[in-house]
Design a protein around this motif. Sequence first.
Motif, PDB file in Angstrom:
ATOM      1  N   THR A  62      41.801  54.818  51.600  1.00  0.00           N
ATOM      2  CA  THR A  62      41.805  53.366  51.499  1.00  0.00           C
ATOM      3  C   THR A  62      41.083  52.869  50.250  1.00  0.00           C
ATOM      4  N   GLY A  63      39.959  53.453  49.907  1.00  0.00           N
ATOM      5  CA  GLY A  63      39.210  53.020  48.725  1.00  0.00           C
ATOM      6  C   GLY A  63      40.004  53.190  47.441  1.00  0.00           C
ATOM      7  N   SER A  64      40.603  54.356  47.277  1.00  0.00           N
ATOM      8  CA  SER A  64      41.420  54.607  46.081  1.00  0.00           C
ATOM      9  C   SER A  64      42.635  53.701  46.041  1.00  0.00           C
ATOM     10  N   ALA A  65      43.278  53.520  47.182  1.00  0.00           N
ATOM     11  CA  ALA A  65      44.469  52.675  47.235  1.00  0.00           C
ATOM     12  C   ALA A  65      44.112  51.221  46.942  1.00  0.00           C
ATOM     13  N   SER A  66      42.981  50.765  47.446  1.00  0.00           N
ATOM     14  CA  SER A  66      42.543  49.397  47.192  1.00  0.00           C
ATOM     15  C   SER A  66      42.278  49.162  45.712  1.00  0.00           C
ATOM     16  N   GLY A  67      41.610  50.105  45.073  1.00  0.00           N
ATOM     17  CA  GLY A  67      41.353  49.996  43.637  1.00  0.00           C
ATOM     18  C   GLY A  67      42.634  50.009  42.820  1.00  0.00           C
ATOM     19  N   THR A  68      43.555  50.886  43.200  1.00  0.00           N
ATOM     20  CA  THR A  68      44.833  50.951  42.496  1.00  0.00           C
ATOM     21  C   THR A  68      45.620  49.666  42.673  1.00  0.00           C
ATOM     22  N   LEU A  69      45.663  49.149  43.895  1.00  0.00           N
ATOM     23  CA  LEU A  69      46.390  47.919  44.177  1.00  0.00           C
ATOM     24  C   LEU A  69      45.806  46.743  43.401  1.00  0.00           C
ATOM     25  N   THR A  70      44.496  46.646  43.361  1.00  0.00           N
ATOM     26  CA  THR A  70      43.844  45.571  42.609  1.00  0.00           C
ATOM     27  C   THR A  70      44.135  45.705  41.119  1.00  0.00           C
ATOM     28  N   GLY A  71      44.053  46.916  40.600  1.00  0.00           N
ATOM     29  CA  GLY A  71      44.341  47.138  39.177  1.00  0.00           C
ATOM     30  C   GLY A  71      45.771  46.782  38.809  1.00  0.00           C
ATOM     31  N   ALA A  73      47.741  44.718  40.466  1.00  0.00           N
ATOM     32  CA  ALA A  73      47.916  43.269  40.616  1.00  0.00           C
ATOM     33  C   ALA A  73      47.382  42.522  39.403  1.00  0.00           C
ATOM     34  N   ARG A  74      46.225  42.932  38.926  1.00  0.00           N
ATOM     35  CA  ARG A  74      45.646  42.254  37.756  1.00  0.00           C
ATOM     36  C   ARG A  74      46.432  42.544  36.486  1.00  0.00           C
ATOM     37  N   SER A  75      46.850  43.780  36.297  1.00  0.00           N
ATOM     38  CA  SER A  75      47.575  44.101  35.067  1.00  0.00           C
ATOM     39  C   SER A  75      48.980  43.508  35.080  1.00  0.00           C
ATOM     40  N   SER A  76      49.556  43.291  36.260  1.00  0.00           N
ATOM     41  CA  SER A  76      50.874  42.659  36.306  1.00  0.00           C
ATOM     42  C   SER A  76      50.772  41.150  36.104  1.00  0.00           C
ATOM     43  N   ALA A  77      49.608  40.576  36.382  1.00  0.00           N
ATOM     44  CA  ALA A  77      49.415  39.140  36.165  1.00  0.00           C
ATOM     45  C   ALA A  77      49.172  38.836  34.688  1.00  0.00           C
ATOM     46  N   ALA A  78      48.638  39.781  33.950  1.00  0.00           N
ATOM     47  CA  ALA A  78      48.306  39.544  32.541  1.00  0.00           C
ATOM     48  C   ALA A  78      49.514  39.206  31.673  1.00  0.00           C
ATOM     49  N   PRO A  79      50.634  39.924  31.767  1.00  0.00           N
ATOM     50  CA  PRO A  79      51.778  39.555  30.919  1.00  0.00           C
ATOM     51  C   PRO A  79      52.337  38.161  31.205  1.00  0.00           C
ATOM     52  N   SER A  80      52.209  37.691  32.442  1.00  0.00           N
ATOM     53  CA  SER A  80      52.732  36.359  32.753  1.00  0.00           C
ATOM     54  C   SER A  80      51.773  35.262  32.303  1.00  0.00           C
ATOM     55  N   ALA A  81      50.505  35.590  32.117  1.00  0.00           N
ATOM     56  CA  ALA A  81      49.537  34.571  31.715  1.00  0.00           C
ATOM     57  C   ALA A  81      49.739  34.147  30.262  1.00  0.00           C
ATOM     58  N   ARG A  82      50.116  35.070  29.412  1.00  0.00           N
ATOM     59  CA  ARG A  82      50.253  34.738  27.993  1.00  0.00           C
ATOM     60  C   ARG A  82      51.372  33.731  27.715  1.00  0.00           C
ATOM     61  N   PRO A  83      52.598  33.945  28.217  1.00  0.00           N
ATOM     62  CA  PRO A  83      53.637  32.936  27.962  1.00  0.00           C
ATOM     63  C   PRO A  83      53.303  31.578  28.568  1.00  0.00           C
ATOM     64  N   CYS A  84      52.674  31.590  29.741  1.00  0.00           N
ATOM     65  CA  CYS A  84      52.316  30.308  30.365  1.00  0.00           C
ATOM     66  C   CYS A  84      51.280  29.571  29.537  1.00  0.00           C
ATOM     67  N   SER A  85      50.276  30.291  29.042  1.00  0.00           N
ATOM     68  CA  SER A  85      49.249  29.614  28.248  1.00  0.00           C
ATOM     69  C   SER A  85      49.811  29.181  26.898  1.00  0.00           C
TER      70      SER A  85
END
Length: 137
Positions: A62-71, A73-85
């Motif tokens: 669970t710990g490893s999966a949680s870290g991977t899932l968070t990573g 999620a954050r890295s997939s949000a980064a490409p969408s933030a640039r065009p929006c900004s």
Amino acid sequence: MQIGTVVMAAGAAVLALTIHLAGIDVGAWQLAPGLALVGVGMGLTMAPFFDIVLAGVEPHETGSASGTLTGVARSSAAPSARPCSARSSSACSPISGSSGRRWRSPCGSRSGCCCWTFALSYLLPRRARPEQQPHGA
């Protein structure tokens, strides 16, 4: 989870309406109610989603999966933030003319994404683990 997507869509609609009414002279306090709704809706959506995803792994992973899932999620949000900004900053430029229209476009696409999320969330299991009893039962 569905309630969260409805709250996020309502927040995006409030943002679009605020920007439509205030134009580029919109202040931070005018944006606060819409942003608060988007944030609350995101919290209501993401918490059960993470729970459902993490239920598919073994307890000792669970710990490893949680870290991977968070990573992811954050890295997939980064490409969408640039065009929006970039789109938002171009809407604020003095040469942009009708900036209200440019601001409503990202808010409208966010509402559309919320609608898709709402519809697709019915494909997910109702509980993270089938043997888990609902609270109060």
